[in-house]
Design a protein around this motif. Structure first.
Motif, PDB file in Angstrom:
ATOM      1  N   ALA A  25       0.673  -1.359   0.054  1.00 29.95           N
ATOM      2  CA  ALA A  25      -0.027  -0.106   0.084  1.00 29.95           C
ATOM      3  C   ALA A  25       1.063   1.200  -0.001  1.00 29.95           C
ATOM      4  O   ALA A  25       0.440   2.212  -0.919  1.00 29.95           O
ATOM      5  CB  ALA A  25      -1.029   0.018   1.341  1.00 29.95           C
ATOM      6  N   LEU A  26       2.013   1.235   0.835  1.00 29.56           N
ATOM      7  CA  LEU A  26       2.634   2.456   0.974  1.00 29.56           C
ATOM      8  C   LEU A  26       3.678   2.434  -0.508  1.00 29.56           C
ATOM      9  O   LEU A  26       3.841   3.717  -0.878  1.00 29.56           O
ATOM     10  CB  LEU A  26       3.834   2.424   2.081  1.00 29.56           C
ATOM     11  CG  LEU A  26       4.647   3.421   2.230  1.00 29.56           C
ATOM     12  CD1 LEU A  26       3.968   4.574   2.560  1.00 29.56           C
ATOM     13  CD2 LEU A  26       5.636   3.288   3.389  1.00 29.56           C
ATOM     14  N   ILE A  29       1.043   4.207  -2.838  1.00 30.87           N
ATOM     15  CA  ILE A  29       1.002   5.777  -2.372  1.00 30.87           C
ATOM     16  C   ILE A  29       2.080   6.473  -2.842  1.00 30.87           C
ATOM     17  O   ILE A  29       2.251   7.700  -3.377  1.00 30.87           O
ATOM     18  CB  ILE A  29       0.410   5.936  -1.000  1.00 30.87           C
ATOM     19  CG1 ILE A  29      -0.696   5.381  -0.612  1.00 30.87           C
ATOM     20  CG2 ILE A  29       0.862   7.317  -0.375  1.00 30.87           C
ATOM     21  CD1 ILE A  29      -0.989   5.100   0.925  1.00 30.87           C
ATOM     22  N   PRO A  39      -0.228  13.528  -0.676  1.00 34.61           N
ATOM     23  CA  PRO A  39      -0.471  12.142   0.038  1.00 34.61           C
ATOM     24  C   PRO A  39      -1.839  11.825   0.150  1.00 34.61           C
ATOM     25  O   PRO A  39      -2.333  10.764   0.237  1.00 34.61           O
ATOM     26  CB  PRO A  39       0.243  12.273   1.298  1.00 34.61           C
ATOM     27  CG  PRO A  39       1.298  13.471   0.827  1.00 34.61           C
ATOM     28  CD  PRO A  39       0.819  14.229  -0.172  1.00 34.61           C
ATOM     29  N   ARG A  40      -2.822  12.703   0.417  1.00 32.29           N
ATOM     30  CA  ARG A  40      -4.137  12.417   0.680  1.00 32.29           C
ATOM     31  C   ARG A  40      -4.679  11.960  -0.480  1.00 32.29           C
ATOM     32  O   ARG A  40      -5.559  11.044  -0.409  1.00 32.29           O
ATOM     33  CB  ARG A  40      -4.907  13.904   1.135  1.00 32.29           C
ATOM     34  CG  ARG A  40      -6.534  13.656   1.242  1.00 32.29           C
ATOM     35  CD  ARG A  40      -7.257  14.766   1.818  1.00 32.29           C
ATOM     36  NE  ARG A  40      -6.883  15.104   2.999  1.00 32.29           N
ATOM     37  CZ  ARG A  40      -7.402  14.271   4.139  1.00 32.29           C
ATOM     38  NH1 ARG A  40      -8.294  13.387   3.738  1.00 32.29           N
ATOM     39  NH2 ARG A  40      -7.168  14.563   5.165  1.00 32.29           N
ATOM     40  N   LEU A  43      -3.685   8.539  -1.160  1.00 31.99           N
ATOM     41  CA  LEU A  43      -4.276   7.525  -0.234  1.00 31.99           C
ATOM     42  C   LEU A  43      -5.873   7.242  -0.883  1.00 31.99           C
ATOM     43  O   LEU A  43      -6.403   6.219  -0.873  1.00 31.99           O
ATOM     44  CB  LEU A  43      -4.490   8.017   1.011  1.00 31.99           C
ATOM     45  CG  LEU A  43      -5.158   7.351   2.227  1.00 31.99           C
ATOM     46  CD1 LEU A  43      -4.666   5.771   2.185  1.00 31.99           C
ATOM     47  CD2 LEU A  43      -5.261   7.841   3.483  1.00 31.99           C
ATOM     48  N   GLU A  44      -6.533   8.298  -1.084  1.00 24.08           N
ATOM     49  CA  GLU A  44      -7.777   8.270  -1.713  1.00 24.08           C
ATOM     50  C   GLU A  44      -7.664   7.437  -2.991  1.00 24.08           C
ATOM     51  O   GLU A  44      -8.772   6.431  -3.357  1.00 24.08           O
ATOM     52  CB  GLU A  44      -8.488   9.432  -2.002  1.00 24.08           C
ATOM     53  CG  GLU A  44      -8.741  10.282  -0.682  1.00 24.08           C
ATOM     54  CD  GLU A  44      -9.099  11.775  -0.889  1.00 24.08           C
ATOM     55  OE1 GLU A  44      -9.055  12.032  -2.287  1.00 24.08           O
ATOM     56  OE2 GLU A  44      -9.769  12.431  -0.131  1.00 24.08           O
ATOM     57  N   GLU A 350      -6.751   2.013   5.958  1.00 23.48           N
ATOM     58  CA  GLU A 350      -6.372   3.287   6.196  1.00 23.48           C
ATOM     59  C   GLU A 350      -6.240   3.536   7.617  1.00 23.48           C
ATOM     60  O   GLU A 350      -5.211   4.284   7.831  1.00 23.48           O
ATOM     61  CB  GLU A 350      -7.888   3.896   5.840  1.00 23.48           C
ATOM     62  CG  GLU A 350      -7.943   5.463   6.126  1.00 23.48           C
ATOM     63  CD  GLU A 350      -9.300   5.968   5.928  1.00 23.48           C
ATOM     64  OE1 GLU A 350      -9.277   6.979   5.156  1.00 23.48           O
ATOM     65  OE2 GLU A 350     -10.307   5.341   6.097  1.00 23.48           O
ATOM     66  N   LEU A 353      -2.406   2.679   8.247  1.00 24.07           N
ATOM     67  CA  LEU A 353      -1.440   3.766   7.683  1.00 24.07           C
ATOM     68  C   LEU A 353      -1.365   4.890   8.561  1.00 24.07           C
ATOM     69  O   LEU A 353      -0.268   5.427   8.751  1.00 24.07           O
ATOM     70  CB  LEU A 353      -2.136   4.321   6.357  1.00 24.07           C
ATOM     71  CG  LEU A 353      -1.608   3.231   5.179  1.00 24.07           C
ATOM     72  CD1 LEU A 353      -2.389   3.641   3.946  1.00 24.07           C
ATOM     73  CD2 LEU A 353      -0.322   2.946   4.895  1.00 24.07           C
ATOM     74  N   ARG A 354      -2.580   5.192   9.315  1.00 29.05           N
ATOM     75  CA  ARG A 354      -2.611   6.258  10.333  1.00 29.05           C
ATOM     76  C   ARG A 354      -1.792   5.941  11.351  1.00 29.05           C
ATOM     77  O   ARG A 354      -0.970   6.554  12.256  1.00 29.05           O
ATOM     78  CB  ARG A 354      -3.794   7.082  10.357  1.00 29.05           C
ATOM     79  CG  ARG A 354      -4.485   7.475   8.944  1.00 29.05           C
ATOM     80  CD  ARG A 354      -5.925   8.011   9.250  1.00 29.05           C
ATOM     81  NE  ARG A 354      -6.556   8.283   8.254  1.00 29.05           N
ATOM     82  CZ  ARG A 354      -6.447   9.494   7.522  1.00 29.05           C
ATOM     83  NH1 ARG A 354      -5.963  10.253   7.974  1.00 29.05           N
ATOM     84  NH2 ARG A 354      -7.081   9.876   6.515  1.00 29.05           N
ATOM     85  N   LEU A 359       1.382   8.161   7.774  1.00 29.61           N
ATOM     86  CA  LEU A 359       1.072   9.470   7.233  1.00 29.61           C
ATOM     87  C   LEU A 359       0.965  10.523   8.299  1.00 29.61           C
ATOM     88  O   LEU A 359       0.489   9.982   9.537  1.00 29.61           O
ATOM     89  CB  LEU A 359      -0.468   9.029   6.531  1.00 29.61           C
ATOM     90  CG  LEU A 359      -0.357   8.491   5.161  1.00 29.61           C
ATOM     91  CD1 LEU A 359      -2.121   8.144   4.723  1.00 29.61           C
ATOM     92  CD2 LEU A 359       0.456   9.055   4.200  1.00 29.61           C
TER      93      LEU A 359
END
Length: 645
Positions: A25-26, A29, A39-40, A43-44, A350, A353-354, A359
Motif C-alpha cells: 500500500a505504501l 501511495i 498524499p491525501r 491514499l484516496e 486506512e 497507515l495512520r 501518514l
C-alpha cells in the motif's frame, strides 16, 4: 459426544484473515506522490483502486450501480393490480359457470350484471362488494382479493407482515386494526414530546410479533417505520397516474375494512411529521416485465435507497468522510459477504497507515508522508535498484565486506567474496551441520567477516526538474533514484553527506520529503550552471570528504544565473550559458570532483555537451534507459567509493 457447528465469521475482523499489507500500500501511495499527487489524494486513489487482495471502492460502486440498474430493468410495479385482476376474472368465470345451468330469470339477470362490470379493476371490485355470490368458489376468490390487498398494504408498511398474514381469520383483521390504533397513539404521544418509554414497552409486549426489527425504543421504531413508509410512497410516486388511482381505490377495501386504510393514512401522516427528512417525493422508473406487489415494490424502493446511500458512503466525497462510515451490513445485503470483507480490509488499511505513523499532519493541516514512510519507500526503491543491477550482470555491491574495518558481524560467504573468513563461526557451522561423528567442512559453512568503509564522501545529486522530464515519463524514475541513493547513504554509509539539488529555470537544495512530493510544473529552462554552483557550495562545506557530483538530465543547459540572482533563459542555448556552465565544471574539478552525467534521451546536442563535461572534469557519461537510471546512479556512487580504497 459434543456437537459442533461451523459458520461464517461475522463478529468483527476475521482472526484468520491475512494481515494488511502496508508495504504494498505504501509503495502504491509513494508512486502516486512521486507522480505529483498529494498524499491525501494518493491514499484516496489507493482506496478507490483497491489492492491485490481487496476490490477497491470504485469496483464496489460499479457493482452497486449494476445492481440498481438490474432492479429497475427487471421489474415493474403493477404486480398487485395484475394479481387482483386475475382473482377477479377467476371469480367471475366461476360464478358464470355456476349460473349457466340455471334456467330462471334471476340467473340471466346476474349474468347481465357480471357482463356489465366496469373495465377498471378497482371499479369492478367495488361493484361486486354487494353482490350475492351463487358459487362458493367464486365468493372465496373474491374474498382472496380483499385479503391480498390487506396483506400487500401491511407488507408495504411493515416488513415481513405478508408472510405472517397468509392464513387470515376474521379476528386477525381486528388484531391488526388494534395494533395500528395503538401504534398511532404511541407516535402521536412521541410527536407531542411526551416520555413514551413505558408506553413503548407496553406496545411491544402486545404487538412485538409485528416488528422483526426488534426496536429498542420509540426512536428506533420510528426510524424503521418511516424508512418503510417513505419507500412505499416512492413506489406509489413511480406508478402511472392511472395505476396509482386504481391501487388507491383498491386499498380502501383492504380486508373489507375501510377503518384500516384510515389508520394507515394516519400512520403515514405521523411518520411524515416525525421524519420530514426522509425522501417522500422521490420516484424511480421500472421498465421490466417481472411484476412486483406492493410489499415487494416497497422493498425494491428500499433497496434502491440503500444502494444510493452506500454509493455515497463509498464515494467518500463528503466532509469528514472515513471508511468506517460504510454500513457493512447493508453492503453485505446488496453485494454479498465478499464485498463486506473487502470494505473492512480497506478500512483497516486506512487505519493502519495512520496508526503506524506512515501518514502525518503537516503544520498547514495537510497529510504528508512521515519520515518512517519515506524510509520504507527508500528501502523498496533501493531493493528494486539492486535487483535491476543484478539482472544487468552487476554484483551486489551494497553488502559490506569488500574492504575496510570490521563491523563485528559476519555473513554467509558468496561466490566472488574476498573478505577474510570468520574461522570460529565457520567451524561452529560445520559441527552443527555434521552432528555426531567426523566433522566435514562444506562451502555452506563458511562465514566471512563483515567490514565497511570508513572514508567519507560529500555527494551532490543534481536532478533535472524541467518540464521535459515530466513529459517524457522520467519524473518518477528520477525521484526513485534519489530515494534509493538517499536510503543507501543513510543506512550503509552514514558518514557520507548527501545534498539533493533540483534544477529547472532555477536550482535549489531540497530535503527528501520535498523532492518526493514535488509536482511537475511547466517551466522553460535547464539551469545546470546554478545547480553546479550549489553543488560546489556543498563540497566546500565538507572539504575533508571525497567530492562526488552526479547529474541527471535530459537536456543541454538553456539557462544560467546572473550576478543579480536572476536566471536568463534562451533557446537555442547561448554560448554565454554554456561558458558559465563549463566554468563551474572546471571549478568543481579544482576541488577534486569528477562530474558523472546520466544522460536521458538521445539528443545529439546534449551528447556533445555532456562529453565535454566529462573530459573537462575527468568524469564520465552514462546513458541508461529510464528503468535502469537508479541502478546506474547507485552503481556509479559505489564504484567511486571502491575507487577510494
Amino acid at each position: 459426544m459434543s456437537r459442533f457447528t461451523y459458520g461464517r465469521y461475522y463478529d468483527g475482523p476475521d482472526p484468520l484473515a491475512p494481515p494488511v499489507d502496508l508495504r504494498d500500500a505504501l509503495d502504491a501511495i509513494g508512486r502516486d506522490v512521486m507522480d505529483g499527487r498529494s498524499p491525501r489524494s494518493a491514499l484516496e486513489e489507493l482506496l478507490r483502486r483497491g489492492t491485490r487482495n481487496s476490490a477497491g471502492l470504485d469496483e464496489m460502486t460499479r457493482k452497486l450501480w449494476e445492481r440498481r440498474a438490474q432492479i429497475q430493468r427487471r421489474h415493474n410495479l403493477d404486480g398487485t393490480l395484475q394479481q387482483v385482476r386475475q382473482l377477479l376474472d377467476e371469480a367471475v368465470r366461476l360464478e358464470k359457470t355456476a349460473l349457466f345451468p340455471d334456467p330462471d330469470d334471476d340467473a340471466r339477470f346476474r349474468e347481465a350484471q357480471l357482463d356489465a362490470l366496469p373495465s377498471g379493476t378497482a371499479a369492478a371490485v367495488r361493484e361486486l362488494s354487494e353482490y350475492d355470490w351463487r358459487s362458493d368458489e367464486a365468493r372465496s376468490k373474491y374474498e382472496e382479493i380483499r385479503n391480498l390487498l390487506g396483506q400487500e398494504l401491511m407488507e408495504s408498511r411493515f416488513q415481513g407482515m405478508k408472510q405472517a398474514l397468509q392464513d387470515m381469520r376474521p379476528e386477525d383483521t381486528e388484531r391488526i386494526r388494534q395494533m395500528m390504533a395503538d401504534l398511532n397513539e404511541l407516535l402521536l404521544s412521541h410527536l407531542r414530546g411526551d416520555d413514551t418509554s413505558a408506553q413503548f414497552a407496553d406496545f411491544m409486549s402486545k404487538h412485538g410479533e409485528f416488528f422483526p426489527e426488534n426496536p429498542r425504543n420509540t426512536e428506533e421504531l420510528v426510524d424503521a417505520l418511516a424508512a418503510r413508509a417513505a419507500a412505499a410512497q416512492r413506489m406509489m410516486n413511480s406508478m402511472s397516474e392511472q395505476q396509482r388511482a386504481e391501487l388507491s381505490e383498491l386499498m380502501a377495501n383492504a380486508f373489507g375494512d375501510q377503518r384500516l386504510m384510515q389508520q394507515v393514512a394516519t400512520l403515514d401522516a405521523n411518520l411524515r411529521a416525525l421524519r420530514p427528512g426522509e425522501d417522500w417525493t422521490g420516484s424511480a422508473r421500472f421498465r421490466g416485465n417481472q411484476p412486483l406487489g406492493m410489499g415487494e415494490g416497497a422493498e425494491a424502493m428500499a433497496d434502491l435507497a440503500e444502494l444510493d446511500a452506500l454509493a455515497e458512503q463509498l464515494s467518500q466525497s463528503y466532509p469528514g468522510a472515513r471508511l468506517e462510515d460504510i454500513d457493512l451490513e447493508a453492503l453485505e445485503r446488496q453485494l454479498g459477504q465478499e464485498a463486506r470483507v473487502d470494505a473492512r480490509r480497506l478500512a483497516e488499511l486506512e487505519q493502519q497507515l495512520r496508526a503506524q505513523g506512515l501518514l502525518e499532519r503537516a503544520p498547514d493541516g495537510s497529510l504528508r508522508l512521515s519520515p518512517k514512510a519515506l524510509r520504507r519507500l527508500g528501502e523498496t526503491a533501493l531493493k528494486d535498484v539492486l535487483t535491476a543491477a543484478r539482472n544487468a550482470g552487476q554484483r551486489d555491491s551494497i553488502l559490506s565486506g569488500a574492504s575496510g574495518e570490521p563491523t563485528g558481524a559476519t555473513r554467509p560467504w558468496e561466490f566472488g567474496d574476498s573478505s577474510p573468513w570468520d574461522t570460529s563461526r565457520t567451524i561452529r557451522n560445520a559441527v552443527l551441520r555434521s552432528g555426531p561423528g567426523p566433522v566435514t567442512l562444506d562451502v555452506v559453512d563458511v562465514e566471512v567477516v563483515e567490514t565497511e568503509q570508513r572514508s567519507r564522501a560529500a555527494v551532490a545529486l543534481c536532478v533535472d526538474t524541467s518540464w521535459s522530464m515530466v513529459q517524457d515519463g522520467r519524473w518518477v524514475p528520477m525521484k526513485r533514484t534519489a530515494l534509493a541513493l538517499h536510503q543507501l547513504i543513510t543506512t550503509r554509509f552514514r558518514g557520507d553527506a548527501l545534498q539533493l539539488i533540483t534544477f529547472g529555470r532555477h536550482a535549489q537544495t531540497v530535503e527528501l520529503p520535498e523532492l518526493v512530493g514535488l509536482e511537475g510544473v511547466w517551466e522553460q529552462g535547464t539551469n545546470l550552471h546554478h545547480a553546479l554552483l550549489l553543488a560546489g557550495r556543498h563540497l566546500r562545506k565538507h572539504s575533508d570528504a571525497q567530492p562526488v557530483v552526479l547529474v541527471v538530465t535530459d537536456g543541454e543547459p538553456t539557462a544560467h544565473l546572473e550576478p543579480d540572482g536572476e536566471a536568463e533563459f534562451s533557446w537555442p542555448p547561448e554560448p554565454r550559458t554554456l561558458r558559465k556552465t563549463i566554468a563551474e565544471v572546471d571549478a568543481l574539478a579544482k576541488l577534486g570532483a569528477s562530474v558523472t552525467v546520466f544522460m536521458l534521451g538521445d539528443d545529439p546536442q546534449l551528447e556533445k555537451f555532456v562529453d565535454l563535461v566529462a573530459r573537462r572534469s575527468g568524469g564520465r557519461v552514462v546513458a541508461p534507459d529510464v528503468d535502469g537510471l537508479g541502478a546506474a546512479v547507485v552503481g556509479d556512487y559505489l564504484r567511486t567509493r571502491r575507487g577510494r580504497r
